[in-house]
Scaffold this motif. Structure first.
Motif: not given
Length: 167
Positions: A4-8, A39-49, A61-66, A84-89
Motif C-alpha cells: 500500500i503506497g502512501y503520499v502525504r 492524517p485521515m488517509v493514513l489512519a484508515s490505512i492503519l485500520e485495514f492493513i 518525512q511522508h509518515l510523521g512530523r516527528s 514499513l518500507v521507504t523508497v529513498d533511502p
C-alpha cells in the motif's frame, strides 16, 4: 501480501510520488487530501492493513512530523503484522534491518525536544458563511479551511440559531 503506497502532501509533486510507488509494485496508492493536523488517509490505512502487508512511502518525512511519530507508526504496523518500507533511502522495518532502523530512530527521538501541545485550528464563522454562500458544502469547507467537518457543522448550526441582525 499487499503493498500500500502512501503520499502525504508536501512540496514534492504528488503525481511523481505516486508514479514512484507504482514502480515499487504498490497495488493500492492513497494520497492524503490536505495538510491538516490529523492524517485521515493514513489512519484508515492503519485500520485495514493486515498480516504480511507493507506500507510503502517515498521517504520517512511522508509518515510523521516527528521521529517519535514515526516510531509510533512502526509499532502500530507491527501490532497488525505489517511492515514499513521507504523508497529513498531504501529502508524496511522488517527483519534485522528493521531492528537497526528502530534503534536509530529511538536514538534520534531521544535527542528531539518534547512535542509542544498542538493548538487547535479554529475556523472563523464569517469564513464558513462566505464559503457556504459561494456554494461549497460542509465537507469542501472543512477541507479548504483545514478543520473537521464537525466543526463546520457546529458553526453552521450556530449561525442558523443567531437572531436576525447578529453577525
Amino acid at each position: 501480501m499487499l503493498r500500500i503506497g502512501y503520499v502525504r502532501p508536501s512540496e514534492a509533486d504528488e503525481a511523481e510520488s505516486a508514479a514512484v510507488l507504482r514502480a515499487q509494485g504498490c497495488q493500492v496508492i492513497r494520497i492524503e487530501e490536505g495538510a491538516g493536523e490529523a492524517p485521515m488517509v493514513l489512519a484508515s490505512i492503519l485500520e485495514f492493513i493486515g498480516e504480511g502487508d507493507q506500507l510503502v512511502a517515498p521517504n520517512l518525512q511522508h509518515l510523521g512530523r516527528s521521529t517519535r511519530g514515526i516510531l509510533e507508526l512502526i509499532e502500530r504496523l507491527e501490532q497488525r503484522g505489517a511492515s514499513l518500507v521507504t523508497v529513498d533511502p531504501p529502508l524496511s522495518s522488517a527483519g534485522p534491518a528493521g531492528q537497526q532502523l528502530r534503534a536509530i530512530l529511538e536514538a534520534v527521538a531521544a535527542l528531539e525536544p518534547p512535542e509542544a501541545p498542538r493548538r487547535r485550528t479554529r475556523a472563523p464563522a464569517h469564513e464558513i458563511r462566505a464559503l457556504q454562500r459561494a456554494g461549497l458544502g460542509p465537507v469542501e469547507i472543512a477541507r479548504k479551511l483545514g478543520v473537521s467537518r464537525m466543526t463546520v457543522w457546529r458553526k453552521l448550526k450556530a449561525l442558523r440559531a443567531e437572531p436576525c441582525g447578529a453577525a
